[in-house]
Design a protein around this motif. Structure first.
Motif, PDB file in Angstrom:
ATOM      1  N   ASP A 196      29.547 -87.695  41.695  1.00 51.95           N
ATOM      2  CA  ASP A 196      29.004 -88.451  40.567  1.00 51.95           C
ATOM      3  C   ASP A 196      30.097 -88.951  39.621  1.00 51.95           C
ATOM      4  OD1 ASP A 196      26.507 -89.327  39.291  1.00 51.95           O
ATOM      5  OD2 ASP A 196      27.084 -87.992  37.645  1.00 51.95           O
ATOM      6  N   GLY A 197      31.346 -88.590  39.891  1.00 52.57           N
ATOM      7  CA  GLY A 197      32.448 -89.015  39.031  1.00 52.57           C
ATOM      8  C   GLY A 197      32.599 -88.195  37.766  1.00 52.57           C
ATOM      9  N   GLN A 198      31.983 -87.021  37.715  1.00 50.64           N
ATOM     10  CA  GLN A 198      32.117 -86.148  36.546  1.00 50.64           C
ATOM     11  C   GLN A 198      33.240 -85.149  36.794  1.00 50.64           C
ATOM     12  OE1 GLN A 198      28.586 -84.819  34.429  1.00 50.64           O
ATOM     13  NE2 GLN A 198      27.272 -85.877  35.892  1.00 50.64           N
ATOM     14  N   ALA A 199      34.368 -85.369  36.141  1.00 45.74           N
ATOM     15  CA  ALA A 199      35.556 -84.539  36.364  1.00 45.74           C
ATOM     16  C   ALA A 199      35.514 -83.317  35.449  1.00 45.74           C
ATOM     17  CB  ALA A 199      36.816 -85.361  36.120  1.00 45.74           C
ATOM     18  N   LEU A 200      34.578 -82.422  35.715  1.00 50.58           N
ATOM     19  CA  LEU A 200      34.409 -81.224  34.905  1.00 50.58           C
ATOM     20  C   LEU A 200      34.962 -80.009  35.639  1.00 50.58           C
ATOM     21  CD1 LEU A 200      30.694 -81.758  33.766  1.00 50.58           C
ATOM     22  CD2 LEU A 200      32.787 -82.565  32.652  1.00 50.58           C
ATOM     23  N   ALA A 201      35.663 -79.163  34.916  1.00 47.54           N
ATOM     24  CA  ALA A 201      36.096 -77.895  35.503  1.00 47.54           C
ATOM     25  C   ALA A 201      34.849 -77.092  35.877  1.00 47.54           C
ATOM     26  CB  ALA A 201      36.955 -77.129  34.523  1.00 47.54           C
ATOM     27  N   TYR A 202      34.887 -76.468  37.047  1.00 48.17           N
ATOM     28  CA  TYR A 202      33.706 -75.803  37.601  1.00 48.17           C
ATOM     29  C   TYR A 202      34.037 -74.351  37.911  1.00 48.17           C
ATOM     30  CZ  TYR A 202      30.131 -74.502  41.040  1.00 48.17           C
ATOM     31  OH  TYR A 202      29.140 -73.852  41.731  1.00 48.17           O
ATOM     32  N   TYR A 203      33.142 -73.450  37.516  1.00 49.84           N
ATOM     33  CA  TYR A 203      33.291 -72.024  37.773  1.00 49.84           C
ATOM     34  C   TYR A 203      31.968 -71.522  38.326  1.00 49.84           C
ATOM     35  CZ  TYR A 203      34.090 -67.037  36.519  1.00 49.84           C
ATOM     36  OH  TYR A 203      34.235 -65.664  36.527  1.00 49.84           O
ATOM     37  N   GLY A 204      31.945 -71.158  39.610  1.00 52.48           N
ATOM     38  CA  GLY A 204      30.726 -70.705  40.257  1.00 52.48           C
ATOM     39  C   GLY A 204      30.763 -69.217  40.544  1.00 52.48           C
ATOM     40  N   VAL A 205      29.672 -68.519  40.238  1.00 50.06           N
ATOM     41  CA  VAL A 205      29.576 -67.094  40.533  1.00 50.06           C
ATOM     42  C   VAL A 205      28.274 -66.819  41.272  1.00 50.06           C
ATOM     43  CG1 VAL A 205      30.964 -66.495  38.503  1.00 50.06           C
ATOM     44  CG2 VAL A 205      28.474 -66.462  38.329  1.00 50.06           C
ATOM     45  N   ASP A 206      28.320 -65.832  42.164  1.00 48.00           N
ATOM     46  CA  ASP A 206      27.149 -65.461  42.954  1.00 48.00           C
ATOM     47  C   ASP A 206      27.346 -64.039  43.447  1.00 48.00           C
ATOM     48  OD1 ASP A 206      24.791 -67.313  44.400  1.00 48.00           O
ATOM     49  OD2 ASP A 206      25.239 -65.449  45.456  1.00 48.00           O
ATOM     50  N   ASN A 207      26.238 -63.345  43.741  1.00 45.14           N
ATOM     51  CA  ASN A 207      26.356 -61.982  44.262  1.00 45.14           C
ATOM     52  C   ASN A 207      26.538 -61.937  45.769  1.00 45.14           C
ATOM     53  OD1 ASN A 207      23.746 -62.733  45.032  1.00 45.14           O
ATOM     54  ND2 ASN A 207      22.870 -60.716  44.611  1.00 45.14           N
TER      55      ASN A 207
END
Length: 231
Positions: free
Chosen positions: A76-87
């Protein structure tokens, strides 16, 4: 129905799903096919992308699974820093591989069990199809923690299956149980929130809140809830 409630066009879905192809032709293609069909049939990510558009805040994706939101943001062109967490440590490992394969350098992944721990973060927060897997008190703690993470201009974006007794509600509950039986979800749902309970928590924290249906052409009772602090 506007474009935000429609899934990705199939070509867009296929483009993102290629990140999940196996390294060799004989490898397991389950994640590739799952991702392609998920993105081409579920309006989740177009809705979330619209909710985040215009904010430059980093995004914490609670219960991220394979990290599809990171790929959708870049598409989508959104240059956002991403932090994903999951169990689910296996999904986190596969998500890391897929992100590295396509050069998502601002994406990081960590194994976290949200029922027992919460990561440190300041910015926007996404809670997508997660709440029903937590007991009511754990849901409340998670929401309160997410609210505390919101910086000015950041958004709290939730997709939740709501408890309203509808036919869609019943279909969602049955499908969630089946996802556990086939092993895609590690846990069974334990508590579906109501719209009133979510609204009371979010508005009680001084947030402006919008609810919109986000089931598109699916039979599920999914709603998009977007909350932010007033200017």
């Amino acid at each position: 129905m506007n474009s935000a409630t429609l899934p990705f066009p199939r070509q867009h879905a296929s483009d993102i799903a290629r990140a999940f192809l196996p390294a060799r032709w004989w490898g397991n293609r389950y994640d590739y096919y799952y991702t392609r069909e998920k993105l081409a049939s579920d309006p989740l990510y177009p809705g979330v992308l619209q909710a985040l558009r215009g904010s430059g805040a980093p995004v914490l994706d609670l219960g991220c699974g394979l990290g599809l939101l990171a790929h959708a943001l870049r598409r989508d062109g959104q240059a956002l820093a991403y932090y994903g967490v999951d169990n689910d440590s296996d999904k986190i490992a596969r998500g890391r591989v897929a992100a590295a394969r396509v050069g998502l350098h601002d994406a990081r992944f960590e194994v976290v069990d949200l029922a027992h721990a919460l990561p440190s973060h300041q910015g926007s927060v996404a809670i997508l199809d997660v709440l029903q897997y937590l007991p009511q008190l754990a849901q409340q703690r998670l929401l309160e923690a997410a609210i505390a993470m919101l910086n000015p201009g950041a958004r709290l974006v939730i997709r939740a299956a709501l408890d309203d007794g509808s036919r869609r509600d019943n279909t969602t509950r049955l499908t969630d149980r089946m996802a556990h039986l086939i092993g895609w979800m590690q846990s069974l749902p334990v508590h579906y929130p109501s719209a009133n309970a979510l609204r009371d928590t979010l508005q009680g924290a001084g947030l402006q809140v919008e609810f919109a249906p986000l089931y598109g052409r699916t039979p599920f009772n999914h709603w998009l809830i977007v909350a932010a602090r007033g200017e």
